[in-house]
Design a protein around this motif. Structure first.
Motif, short mmCIF file in Angstrom:
data_model
loop_
_atom_site.label_atom_id
_atom_site.label_comp_id
_atom_site.label_asym_id
_atom_site.label_seq_id
_atom_site.Cartn_x
_atom_site.Cartn_y
_atom_site.Cartn_z
N VAL A 30 44.81 38.90 54.76
CA VAL A 30 45.16 37.37 54.49
C VAL A 30 46.01 37.03 55.55
O VAL A 30 47.02 37.56 56.05
N ASN A 31 45.37 35.68 56.16
CA ASN A 31 46.07 35.15 57.24
C ASN A 31 46.55 33.86 56.57
O ASN A 31 46.66 33.53 55.53
N ALA A 32 47.60 33.22 57.25
CA ALA A 32 48.33 32.12 57.09
C ALA A 32 47.44 30.99 56.77
O ALA A 32 46.50 30.55 57.45
N GLY A 33 47.19 30.36 55.30
CA GLY A 33 46.56 29.35 55.13
C GLY A 33 45.15 29.84 54.30
O GLY A 33 44.31 28.99 53.89
N ASP A 34 45.33 31.24 54.09
CA ASP A 34 43.85 31.81 53.52
C ASP A 34 44.32 31.79 52.04
O ASP A 34 45.48 32.07 51.59
N PHE A 35 43.20 31.70 51.34
CA PHE A 35 43.10 31.75 49.74
C PHE A 35 42.03 32.75 49.50
O PHE A 35 40.91 32.83 49.63
N SER A 43 41.48 46.45 33.48
CA SER A 43 41.88 47.74 33.64
C SER A 43 41.14 48.17 34.76
O SER A 43 40.94 49.62 34.81
N GLY A 44 40.63 47.59 35.70
CA GLY A 44 39.92 47.86 37.00
C GLY A 44 40.56 48.12 38.09
O GLY A 44 40.05 48.64 39.13
N GLY A 45 41.95 48.07 38.14
CA GLY A 45 42.68 48.38 39.29
C GLY A 45 43.38 47.13 39.83
O GLY A 45 43.96 47.15 41.03
N LYS A 46 43.14 45.73 39.60
CA LYS A 46 43.53 44.50 39.98
C LYS A 46 45.06 44.40 40.51
O LYS A 46 45.65 44.19 41.35
N LEU A 166 49.53 36.97 43.53
CA LEU A 166 49.38 36.53 41.97
C LEU A 166 48.46 37.61 41.29
O LEU A 166 47.35 37.81 41.67
N ASP A 167 48.98 38.00 39.88
CA ASP A 167 48.48 39.04 39.15
C ASP A 167 47.68 38.22 38.16
O ASP A 167 48.34 37.92 36.95
N LEU A 197 47.01 35.46 47.74
CA LEU A 197 46.02 36.51 47.28
C LEU A 197 46.12 36.58 45.96
O LEU A 197 47.31 36.82 45.39
N MET A 198 45.03 36.49 45.19
CA MET A 198 45.12 36.33 43.80
C MET A 198 43.98 37.23 43.03
O MET A 198 43.01 37.30 43.52
N ALA A 199 44.35 37.72 41.88
CA ALA A 199 43.55 38.52 41.13
C ALA A 199 43.06 37.43 40.09
O ALA A 199 43.80 36.91 39.71
N VAL A 200 41.64 37.73 39.71
CA VAL A 200 41.03 36.72 38.90
C VAL A 200 40.39 37.58 37.86
O VAL A 200 39.76 38.42 38.29
N PRO A 201 40.41 36.87 36.43
CA PRO A 201 40.03 37.48 35.32
C PRO A 201 38.24 37.14 35.27
O PRO A 201 37.70 37.84 34.40
#
Length: 243
Positions: A30-35, A43-46, A166-167, A197-201
């Motif tokens: 993850v670089n500066a400015g990356d999404f 329950s898959g490990g995110k 973010l989880d 960096l975000m986990a998404v459902p």
């Protein structure tokens, strides 16, 4: 500038007689400015991946580096300092006590760094930035799901971090609220150069991300770009064709 680099990270848990591998040599940057978004089943490990990336859990093998520093080599106090100033962690759990007002909860990461008045001013500014300042006197139990997500996002941003982890922030939100939250995160990356960096459902929550991964059976896989749409052949009178 590279903020976060995971290299061949693995993580296992022992549950009863079984050993479960939730991450298998996962790598991402993850670089500066990356999404960056990571999609996976429940329950898959995110959550484990997000905690390892934020330095809240140590991997069993592999390296996690923030701005070039291997987190495993940092002391407890150095890690705590990173979390106070540089890495914002956002989950849906909320405050430990329902006695806290939301402005106090948002300001918690700043306690010890500033006086009480400054902490409150900065907390209110963070809530206004997200558009949830009207919730400042409320308790957690008073808030709707979307308001809770916005307050926890304010809590993560109040320290003005370089990296936001973010989880599953959009889990349980309706389409309109989910779109608002994800668009806001994209603007933080684009305009403020925060690494996100975000986990998404679910799949729709990934649409604003610059880069997308899927997490399946512990493997972190990049999602390929869709192929360009091929031109459609149009028939014209006289046998001429164009694409």
């Amino acid at each position: 500038m590279t903020l976060l680099a995971l290299e061949a990270v693995s993580k296992r848990y022992v549950r009863g007689l079984h050993e479960i591998t939730v991450l298998r040599e996962a790598s991402l940057t993850v670089n500066a400015g990356d999404f960056v978004a990571v999609y996976g089943t429940r329950s898959g490990g995110k959550t484990t991946l997000m905690k390892v990336a934020a330095g809240l859990e140590a991997p069993d093998s592999g390296t996690v580096a923030f701005e070039g520093r291997d987190l495993s080599r940092l002391s407890t106090s150095q890690l705590a300092e990173l979390h106070r100033r540089r890495i914002g962690w956002v989950s849906r759990s909320g405050p430990a006590s329902d006695e806290l007002t939301m402005v106090d909860y948002v300001g918690l990461p700043l306690l010890g760094l500033h006086g009480h008045r400054t902490v409150k001013r900065l907390a209110l500014a963070a809530m206004a930035r997200i558009g949830v300042e009207e919730c400042s006197p409320a308790r957690w139990s008073d808030l709707a799901d979307a308001e809770r997500m916005q307050v926890t996002l304010s809590h993560g941003l109040v320290r003005e971090p370089s990296l936001l982890v973010l989880d599953d922030p959009t889990a349980g939100l309706d389409l309109i609220d989910r779109e608002r939250v994800v668009a806001l995160l994209r603007s933080l990356a684009d305009d403020d150069r925060i690494g996100v960096l975000m986990a998404v459902p679910d799949m729709p929550a990934m649409l604003h991300a610059h880069e997308v991964f899927t997490l399946s059976r512990g493997l972190l896989l990049g999602v390929p770009e869709p192929p360009p749409e091929r031109g459609r052949v149009i028939d014209f009178p006289g046998g001429q064709q164009t694409a």
